[in-house]
Scaffold this active site. Sequence first.
Site, mmCIF file in Angstrom:
data_model
loop_
_atom_site.group_PDB
_atom_site.id
_atom_site.type_symbol
_atom_site.label_atom_id
_atom_site.label_comp_id
_atom_site.label_asym_id
_atom_site.label_seq_id
_atom_site.Cartn_x
_atom_site.Cartn_y
_atom_site.Cartn_z
ATOM 1 N N ASP A 25 -10.332 -1.602 -0.817
ATOM 2 C CA ASP A 25 -10.330 -2.944 -1.419
ATOM 3 C C ASP A 25 -10.043 -3.951 -0.294
ATOM 4 O O ASP A 25 -10.961 -4.382 0.396
ATOM 5 C CB ASP A 25 -9.262 -2.940 -2.523
ATOM 6 N N GLU A 62 -11.184 8.853 0.675
ATOM 7 C CA GLU A 62 -10.477 7.873 -0.171
ATOM 8 C C GLU A 62 -11.292 7.562 -1.420
ATOM 9 O O GLU A 62 -12.508 7.710 -1.424
ATOM 10 C CB GLU A 62 -10.273 6.562 0.616
ATOM 11 N N ASP A 63 -10.604 7.113 -2.456
ATOM 12 C CA ASP A 63 -11.305 6.714 -3.678
ATOM 13 C C ASP A 63 -11.932 5.329 -3.534
ATOM 14 O O ASP A 63 -13.072 5.107 -3.914
ATOM 15 C CB ASP A 63 -10.364 6.749 -4.897
ATOM 16 N N PHE A 101 -11.953 -4.920 -11.020
ATOM 17 C CA PHE A 101 -11.097 -3.753 -11.173
ATOM 18 C C PHE A 101 -11.852 -2.628 -11.885
ATOM 19 O O PHE A 101 -12.480 -2.835 -12.915
ATOM 20 C CB PHE A 101 -9.840 -4.114 -11.971
ATOM 21 N N ARG A 123 -7.268 8.287 -15.131
ATOM 22 C CA ARG A 123 -7.775 9.052 -13.969
ATOM 23 C C ARG A 123 -8.722 10.163 -14.403
ATOM 24 O O ARG A 123 -9.566 10.601 -13.651
ATOM 25 C CB ARG A 123 -6.611 9.691 -13.194
HETATM 26 P P1 5GP Z 1 -6.463 -1.657 -0.366
HETATM 27 O O1 5GP Z 1 -6.381 -3.047 -0.931
HETATM 28 O O2 5GP Z 1 -5.276 -1.374 0.506
HETATM 29 O O3 5GP Z 1 -7.775 -1.405 0.323
HETATM 30 O O4 5GP Z 1 -6.414 -0.667 -1.590
HETATM 31 C C1 5GP Z 1 -5.176 -0.154 -1.997
HETATM 32 C C2 5GP Z 1 -5.268 0.716 -3.207
HETATM 33 O O5 5GP Z 1 -5.424 -0.133 -4.320
HETATM 34 C C3 5GP Z 1 -6.399 1.716 -3.337
HETATM 35 O O6 5GP Z 1 -6.191 2.915 -2.649
HETATM 36 C C4 5GP Z 1 -6.380 1.947 -4.831
HETATM 37 O O7 5GP Z 1 -5.375 2.869 -5.169
HETATM 38 C C5 5GP Z 1 -6.003 0.570 -5.355
HETATM 39 N N1 5GP Z 1 -7.174 -0.158 -5.855
HETATM 40 C C6 5GP Z 1 -7.868 -1.137 -5.250
HETATM 41 N N2 5GP Z 1 -8.864 -1.589 -6.043
HETATM 42 C C7 5GP Z 1 -8.783 -0.845 -7.184
HETATM 43 C C8 5GP Z 1 -9.546 -0.826 -8.397
HETATM 44 O O8 5GP Z 1 -10.519 -1.563 -8.630
HETATM 45 N N3 5GP Z 1 -9.166 0.083 -9.325
HETATM 46 C C9 5GP Z 1 -8.107 0.933 -9.146
HETATM 47 N N4 5GP Z 1 -7.832 1.774 -10.129
HETATM 48 N N5 5GP Z 1 -7.377 0.940 -8.021
HETATM 49 C C10 5GP Z 1 -7.711 0.054 -7.051
#
Ligand code: 5GP
Length: 179
Positions: free
Chosen positions: A106, A102-103, A155, A168
Amino acid sequence: MKKTIVNGQEFKCYITHSKIKKRVVELAKAINKEYEGRTPLFIPVLNGSFMFASDLLKNVSIQSNVSFIKIQSYDGMKSSGKTKELIGLDHSIEGRDIIIVEDIIDTGLTMEQLLKAVNKLKPASVKVATLLFKRECLQKPIEPDYVGFEIPGRFVVGYGLDFDGYGRNLKHIYKAVLE
Ligand code: 5GP
């Protein structure tokens, strides 16, 4: 400090490409060691993980398979809650050692759903490699096994991560400039 504009918003350089690459090599080395003699199936999650997966896998020297997936949310016909479906999976997961790539994690909601979906398919084991981890934002009991960088809840964009679909392609990771 290098700055860039993504979709009209100012960002400043946060983690340079060379720092990312160095860390990614370390993660790959740890995976090579831990999975020696096994053949894991890497499951990178599109779109955000494409750069991380590419650099990670170039440094993985053990035999492995790769299957990129996307997660699709849809509203079930009967339930009001959103269900997540894996699309694009072209390998069987049953009995395999899975490494989800995963990238960013959050809140952990996405990873929780993903782990649920993968575990339903009866893998032998599942581990998670994430480039970025916003531990302070976590709302679910997720503990990734391989973490590139723990970062605060700001972010970020670049190296596969987008801001409204843009950015990206940036090779460094940038953070939003707060007013
Ligand atoms: P989760 O909150 O479910 O862990 O993250 C959901 C998705 O939110 C991640 O897979 C990613 O695509 C996006 N995301 C969360 N934090 C960031 C951030 O700081 N930057 C970007 N570009 N995407 C984020």
